[in-house]
Write a protein that holds these residues in place. Structure first.
Motif, short mmCIF file in Angstrom:
data_model
loop_
_atom_site.label_atom_id
_atom_site.label_comp_id
_atom_site.label_asym_id
_atom_site.label_seq_id
_atom_site.Cartn_x
_atom_site.Cartn_y
_atom_site.Cartn_z
N GLY A 140 15.22 -23.41 -40.75
CA GLY A 140 14.12 -22.88 -39.94
C GLY A 140 14.48 -21.55 -39.31
N ILE A 141 15.68 -21.44 -38.81
CA ILE A 141 16.14 -20.18 -38.21
C ILE A 141 16.23 -19.10 -39.27
CG2 ILE A 141 18.08 -19.04 -37.06
CD1 ILE A 141 18.61 -21.73 -35.62
N GLU A 170 14.52 -18.84 -42.03
CA GLU A 170 13.17 -18.41 -42.41
C GLU A 170 12.61 -17.42 -41.39
OE1 GLU A 170 10.73 -21.89 -42.95
OE2 GLU A 170 11.51 -22.25 -44.97
N LYS A 171 12.89 -17.66 -40.11
CA LYS A 171 12.43 -16.73 -39.06
C LYS A 171 13.20 -15.41 -39.10
CE LYS A 171 9.47 -19.50 -37.08
NZ LYS A 171 8.06 -19.32 -37.28
N GLU A 227 14.16 -13.78 -41.62
CA GLU A 227 13.70 -12.89 -42.68
C GLU A 227 12.80 -11.78 -42.14
OE1 GLU A 227 11.88 -14.79 -46.02
OE2 GLU A 227 13.50 -16.27 -46.20
N TYR A 228 12.11 -12.06 -41.05
CA TYR A 228 11.17 -11.10 -40.48
C TYR A 228 11.77 -10.30 -39.34
CZ TYR A 228 8.14 -14.18 -43.11
OH TYR A 228 7.57 -14.92 -44.11
N ASN A 229 13.04 -10.52 -39.04
CA ASN A 229 13.70 -9.79 -37.96
C ASN A 229 14.44 -8.58 -38.50
OD1 ASN A 229 12.79 -11.72 -36.19
ND2 ASN A 229 14.71 -12.84 -36.10
#
Length: 192
Positions: A154-155, A157-158, A160-162
Protein backbone atom coordinates in the motif's frame (compact mmCIF):
# COMPACT_ATOMS: atom_id res chain seq x y z
CA UNK A 1 -4.24 -23.20 27.32
CA UNK A 2 -6.31 -20.63 25.43
CA UNK A 3 -4.38 -17.81 27.08
CA UNK A 4 -1.09 -19.41 25.97
CA UNK A 5 -2.38 -19.74 22.39
CA UNK A 6 -3.55 -16.11 22.40
CA UNK A 7 -0.10 -14.98 23.56
CA UNK A 8 1.50 -17.02 20.77
CA UNK A 9 -0.94 -15.49 18.28
CA UNK A 10 -0.21 -11.89 19.26
CA UNK A 11 3.51 -12.45 19.75
CA UNK A 12 4.12 -14.19 16.43
CA UNK A 13 2.01 -11.87 14.31
CA UNK A 14 2.86 -8.46 15.76
CA UNK A 15 5.55 -8.41 18.44
CA UNK A 16 8.00 -10.85 16.82
CA UNK A 17 6.93 -10.19 13.24
CA UNK A 18 8.79 -12.62 11.03
CA UNK A 19 9.76 -9.96 8.47
CA UNK A 20 10.17 -6.80 10.52
CA UNK A 21 11.70 -8.27 13.70
CA UNK A 22 13.38 -11.48 12.62
CA UNK A 23 14.18 -10.40 9.03
CA UNK A 24 13.07 -13.72 7.54
CA UNK A 25 11.22 -13.89 4.24
CA UNK A 26 12.61 -10.65 2.85
CA UNK A 27 12.82 -11.86 -0.76
CA UNK A 28 9.05 -12.13 -1.34
CA UNK A 29 8.46 -9.23 1.05
CA UNK A 30 10.46 -6.88 -1.15
CA UNK A 31 9.75 -8.54 -4.49
CA UNK A 32 5.97 -9.02 -4.38
CA UNK A 33 5.03 -5.85 -2.55
CA UNK A 34 4.54 -3.60 -5.59
CA UNK A 35 0.75 -4.02 -5.78
CA UNK A 36 -1.65 -4.78 -2.95
CA UNK A 37 -3.53 -7.40 -4.99
CA UNK A 38 -0.37 -9.39 -5.60
CA UNK A 39 0.78 -8.90 -2.01
CA UNK A 40 -2.58 -10.14 -0.72
CA UNK A 41 -2.38 -13.22 -2.93
CA UNK A 42 1.14 -13.97 -1.75
CA UNK A 43 0.02 -13.46 1.83
CA UNK A 44 -2.83 -15.95 1.49
CA UNK A 45 -0.50 -18.48 -0.17
CA UNK A 46 2.05 -18.05 2.63
CA UNK A 47 -0.67 -18.39 5.29
CA UNK A 48 -1.79 -21.65 3.71
CA UNK A 49 1.74 -23.05 3.29
CA UNK A 50 3.09 -22.04 6.71
CA UNK A 51 0.01 -23.22 8.60
CA UNK A 52 -0.10 -26.56 6.82
CA UNK A 53 3.70 -26.96 7.01
CA UNK A 54 3.56 -26.34 10.76
CA UNK A 55 0.91 -29.01 11.20
CA UNK A 56 2.57 -31.62 8.98
CA UNK A 57 6.07 -30.91 10.31
CA UNK A 58 4.78 -31.10 13.89
CA UNK A 59 3.14 -34.47 13.29
CA UNK A 60 6.19 -35.86 11.49
CA UNK A 61 8.52 -34.61 14.21
CA UNK A 62 6.40 -35.90 17.09
CA UNK A 63 5.42 -39.28 15.65
CA UNK A 64 8.32 -40.18 13.34
CA UNK A 65 11.55 -38.26 13.90
CA UNK A 66 11.52 -38.08 17.69
CA UNK A 67 10.44 -41.69 18.43
CA UNK A 68 12.98 -43.06 15.94
CA UNK A 69 15.68 -40.75 17.37
CA UNK A 70 16.43 -39.27 13.94
CA UNK A 71 15.73 -35.64 14.81
CA UNK A 72 18.97 -34.69 13.06
CA UNK A 73 17.01 -35.11 9.79
CA UNK A 74 14.44 -32.47 10.74
CA UNK A 75 15.72 -29.75 8.41
CA UNK A 76 15.75 -32.03 5.37
CA UNK A 77 12.33 -33.46 6.17
CA UNK A 78 10.84 -30.00 6.77
CA UNK A 79 12.23 -28.73 3.46
CA UNK A 80 10.65 -31.69 1.64
CA UNK A 81 7.29 -31.05 3.34
CA UNK A 82 7.42 -27.37 2.41
CA UNK A 83 8.39 -28.12 -1.19
CA UNK A 84 5.46 -30.53 -1.56
CA UNK A 85 3.01 -28.01 -0.11
CA UNK A 86 4.25 -25.23 -2.38
CA UNK A 87 3.85 -27.50 -5.40
CA UNK A 88 0.26 -28.13 -4.32
CA UNK A 89 -0.43 -24.38 -3.97
CA UNK A 90 1.22 -23.71 -7.33
CA UNK A 91 -0.90 -26.32 -9.11
CA UNK A 92 -4.06 -25.04 -7.41
CA UNK A 93 -3.42 -21.41 -8.37
CA UNK A 94 -2.44 -22.31 -11.92
CA UNK A 95 -5.70 -24.19 -12.40
CA UNK A 96 -8.19 -22.05 -10.47
CA UNK A 97 -6.68 -18.52 -10.23
CA UNK A 98 -4.36 -18.16 -13.25
CA UNK A 99 -4.19 -14.35 -13.00
CA UNK A 100 -2.76 -14.57 -9.47
CA UNK A 101 -0.46 -17.38 -10.57
CA UNK A 102 0.93 -15.16 -13.36
CA UNK A 103 1.27 -12.08 -11.13
CA UNK A 104 3.19 -14.00 -8.45
CA UNK A 105 5.57 -15.29 -11.10
CA UNK A 106 8.86 -16.62 -9.80
CA UNK A 107 8.01 -15.65 -6.21
CA UNK A 108 5.48 -18.46 -5.81
CA UNK A 109 8.04 -21.29 -6.14
CA UNK A 110 10.35 -19.19 -3.97
CA UNK A 111 8.02 -19.90 -1.04
CA UNK A 112 9.82 -23.24 -0.97
CA UNK A 113 13.07 -21.49 -0.15
CA UNK A 114 11.42 -18.77 1.93
CA UNK A 115 13.37 -18.96 5.14
CA UNK A 116 10.29 -17.81 7.08
CA UNK A 117 8.48 -21.07 6.30
CA UNK A 118 11.39 -23.24 7.40
CA UNK A 119 12.08 -20.88 10.30
CA UNK A 120 8.60 -21.43 11.71
CA UNK A 121 8.91 -25.21 11.54
CA UNK A 122 12.28 -25.10 13.28
CA UNK A 123 11.05 -22.57 15.85
CA UNK A 124 8.15 -24.84 16.73
CA UNK A 125 10.61 -27.64 17.49
CA UNK A 126 13.04 -25.34 19.30
CA UNK A 127 10.34 -23.88 21.56
CA UNK A 128 8.92 -27.38 22.09
CA UNK A 129 5.44 -26.40 20.94
CA UNK A 130 2.87 -29.14 20.69
CA UNK A 131 1.10 -29.66 17.40
CA UNK A 132 -1.75 -27.22 18.17
CA UNK A 133 0.57 -24.52 19.52
CA UNK A 134 2.84 -25.03 16.50
CA UNK A 135 -0.07 -24.61 14.09
CA UNK A 136 -1.17 -21.44 15.91
CA UNK A 137 2.40 -20.14 15.79
CA UNK A 138 2.62 -20.91 12.08
CA UNK A 139 -0.72 -19.26 11.33
CA UNK A 140 0.13 -16.18 13.39
CA UNK A 141 3.56 -15.86 11.80
CA UNK A 142 2.02 -16.05 8.34
CA UNK A 143 -0.62 -13.48 9.29
CA UNK A 144 2.18 -11.19 10.48
CA UNK A 145 3.95 -11.70 7.14
CA UNK A 146 0.71 -10.90 5.30
CA UNK A 147 0.09 -7.77 7.36
CA UNK A 148 3.62 -6.55 6.65
CA UNK A 149 3.59 -7.24 2.92
CA UNK A 150 0.16 -5.62 2.41
CA UNK A 151 1.16 -2.50 4.36
CA UNK A 152 4.38 -2.19 2.35
CA UNK A 153 2.48 -2.73 -0.91
CA UNK A 154 0.00 0.00 0.00
CA UNK A 155 2.81 2.40 0.82
CA UNK A 156 4.65 1.53 -2.41
CA UNK A 157 1.51 2.19 -4.46
CA UNK A 158 1.23 5.64 -2.85
CA UNK A 159 4.95 6.34 -3.36
CA UNK A 160 4.55 5.99 -7.13
CA UNK A 161 2.88 9.40 -7.14
CA UNK A 162 5.41 11.08 -4.84
CA UNK A 163 8.45 13.05 -5.85
CA UNK A 164 11.28 10.82 -4.64
CA UNK A 165 14.88 12.01 -5.13
CA UNK A 166 16.63 10.19 -7.96
CA UNK A 167 19.19 8.52 -5.67
CA UNK A 168 16.38 7.03 -3.56
CA UNK A 169 14.18 5.75 -6.39
CA UNK A 170 13.49 2.03 -6.53
CA UNK A 171 14.80 -0.30 -3.87
CA UNK A 172 16.53 2.31 -1.64
CA UNK A 173 13.24 4.01 -0.72
CA UNK A 174 11.60 0.60 -0.27
CA UNK A 175 14.32 -0.45 2.17
CA UNK A 176 14.00 2.85 4.06
CA UNK A 177 10.25 2.34 4.23
CA UNK A 178 10.68 -1.24 5.48
CA UNK A 179 13.09 0.02 8.12
CA UNK A 180 10.59 2.62 9.31
CA UNK A 181 7.92 -0.09 9.40
CA UNK A 182 10.22 -2.22 11.55
CA UNK A 183 10.68 0.68 13.95
CA UNK A 184 6.90 1.15 14.08
CA UNK A 185 6.36 -2.54 14.80
CA UNK A 186 8.76 -2.25 17.76
CA UNK A 187 5.91 -0.35 19.42
CA UNK A 188 4.01 -3.65 19.67
CA UNK A 189 6.67 -5.02 22.03
CA UNK A 190 4.80 -3.39 24.92
CA UNK A 191 1.79 -5.63 24.31
CA UNK A 192 3.38 -8.64 26.03
Amino acid sequence: MIQELLIILISSSLVSNVVLSQFLGLCPFLGVSKKTNTASGMGVAVIFVITLASAVAGVIYKYVLYPLDITYLQTIVFILVIAALVQFVEMFLKKFIPSLYESLGVYLPLITTNCAVLGVALTNVQKEYGILAGVVNGFATAVGFTISIIILAGIREKMEYNDVPKSFKGMPIVLITAGLMAIAFCGFSGLL
